[in-house]
Motif scaffolding. Sequence first.
Motif, short mmCIF file in Angstrom:
data_model
loop_
_atom_site.label_atom_id
_atom_site.label_comp_id
_atom_site.label_asym_id
_atom_site.label_seq_id
_atom_site.Cartn_x
_atom_site.Cartn_y
_atom_site.Cartn_z
N ARG A 128 -15.91 -12.44 -1.37
CA ARG A 128 -14.69 -12.05 -2.09
C ARG A 128 -15.00 -11.23 -3.34
N GLU A 129 -16.00 -11.63 -4.11
CA GLU A 129 -16.30 -10.97 -5.39
C GLU A 129 -17.65 -10.27 -5.44
N THR A 130 -18.52 -10.53 -4.46
CA THR A 130 -19.89 -10.00 -4.55
C THR A 130 -20.33 -9.29 -3.28
N VAL A 131 -21.45 -8.59 -3.42
CA VAL A 131 -22.21 -8.07 -2.29
C VAL A 131 -23.62 -8.59 -2.48
N GLN A 132 -24.22 -9.08 -1.39
CA GLN A 132 -25.55 -9.68 -1.47
C GLN A 132 -26.44 -9.08 -0.38
N LEU A 133 -27.73 -9.03 -0.66
CA LEU A 133 -28.71 -8.66 0.35
C LEU A 133 -29.64 -9.84 0.55
N HIS A 134 -29.75 -10.28 1.81
CA HIS A 134 -30.61 -11.42 2.17
C HIS A 134 -31.73 -10.93 3.08
N ALA A 135 -32.89 -11.56 2.94
CA ALA A 135 -34.05 -11.23 3.77
C ALA A 135 -33.75 -11.57 5.23
N ARG A 136 -34.16 -10.70 6.11
CA ARG A 136 -33.96 -10.95 7.54
C ARG A 136 -34.86 -12.08 8.03
N SER A 137 -36.02 -12.22 7.43
CA SER A 137 -37.00 -13.20 7.91
C SER A 137 -36.60 -14.64 7.66
N ASP A 138 -36.08 -14.93 6.46
CA ASP A 138 -35.78 -16.32 6.13
C ASP A 138 -34.42 -16.53 5.45
N MET A 157 -15.42 -17.19 0.47
CA MET A 157 -15.08 -16.40 1.63
C MET A 157 -16.23 -15.45 1.92
N VAL A 158 -16.66 -15.41 3.16
CA VAL A 158 -17.71 -14.50 3.60
C VAL A 158 -17.11 -13.56 4.62
N LEU A 159 -17.34 -12.28 4.43
CA LEU A 159 -16.82 -11.24 5.31
C LEU A 159 -17.90 -10.82 6.30
N PRO A 160 -17.58 -9.96 7.28
CA PRO A 160 -18.59 -9.58 8.28
C PRO A 160 -19.84 -8.99 7.65
N PRO A 161 -21.03 -9.48 8.05
CA PRO A 161 -22.29 -8.95 7.53
C PRO A 161 -22.67 -7.65 8.23
N VAL A 162 -23.64 -6.96 7.63
CA VAL A 162 -24.20 -5.75 8.23
C VAL A 162 -25.72 -5.90 8.21
N ALA A 163 -26.34 -5.83 9.38
CA ALA A 163 -27.79 -5.94 9.49
C ALA A 163 -28.43 -4.58 9.27
N THR A 209 -31.62 -2.15 -4.39
CA THR A 209 -31.50 -2.90 -5.65
C THR A 209 -30.11 -3.47 -5.94
N GLY A 210 -29.08 -2.94 -5.28
CA GLY A 210 -27.71 -3.36 -5.56
C GLY A 210 -27.09 -2.62 -6.74
N GLU A 211 -27.84 -1.73 -7.37
CA GLU A 211 -27.32 -0.97 -8.51
C GLU A 211 -26.26 0.02 -8.06
N THR A 212 -25.26 0.24 -8.92
CA THR A 212 -24.18 1.17 -8.62
C THR A 212 -24.69 2.60 -8.62
N GLN A 213 -24.40 3.33 -7.54
CA GLN A 213 -24.72 4.75 -7.46
C GLN A 213 -23.50 5.57 -7.91
N LEU A 230 -32.22 -14.87 -0.76
CA LEU A 230 -31.45 -13.89 -1.51
C LEU A 230 -32.39 -12.88 -2.16
N LEU A 231 -32.19 -11.59 -1.86
CA LEU A 231 -32.99 -10.53 -2.47
C LEU A 231 -32.30 -9.99 -3.73
N TRP A 232 -30.99 -9.82 -3.67
CA TRP A 232 -30.20 -9.47 -4.84
C TRP A 232 -28.74 -9.81 -4.59
N LYS A 233 -27.99 -9.91 -5.68
CA LYS A 233 -26.56 -10.23 -5.63
C LYS A 233 -25.87 -9.37 -6.68
N ARG A 234 -24.80 -8.72 -6.30
CA ARG A 234 -24.06 -7.84 -7.21
C ARG A 234 -22.61 -8.29 -7.29
N ASN A 235 -22.13 -8.62 -8.49
CA ASN A 235 -20.75 -9.02 -8.68
C ASN A 235 -19.90 -7.77 -8.92
#
Length: 144
Positions: A17-27, A1-7, A68-72, A30-35
Amino acid sequence: MVLPPVATDEGVVIPTRETVQLHARSDGSLLWKRNLDGNAVDSTPAVANGMIFVADERESLHALSLATGETQWTAPFNGKTTPVVADDRVYAVDSLWALEAFDIATGAKQFEYQPSEVPLSPPIVGDGILYLANRRRILALEEA
């Protein structure tokens, strides 16, 4: 399941459903993935001040580093939400029943507002006022 993205300038935030990911705008790479071990099926993250604010829909609201996807920080939170950020606070409606405000830097809960009628819509901010809607009215909250 993929939820609404944020640019963002840094990339496209993709919550699942279980993760948050950051993807490069250019291509789209995957830049990082956090479960988050969540069960998110109906939440949309907010991005501000270099952080992503997202609910896992189990028990927590998370602030993750956009870079980085690290928890603040992680704060107790129940249910789905679409948070909004304003005035150094993260505002989120908890299971459609109460508006909660968290300090953007620490995650400390600053207040909770429980209206006489529920459910509450996701909050929006305009002209320094926080707006929500419920059944038959619009709520406009401003700092005392």
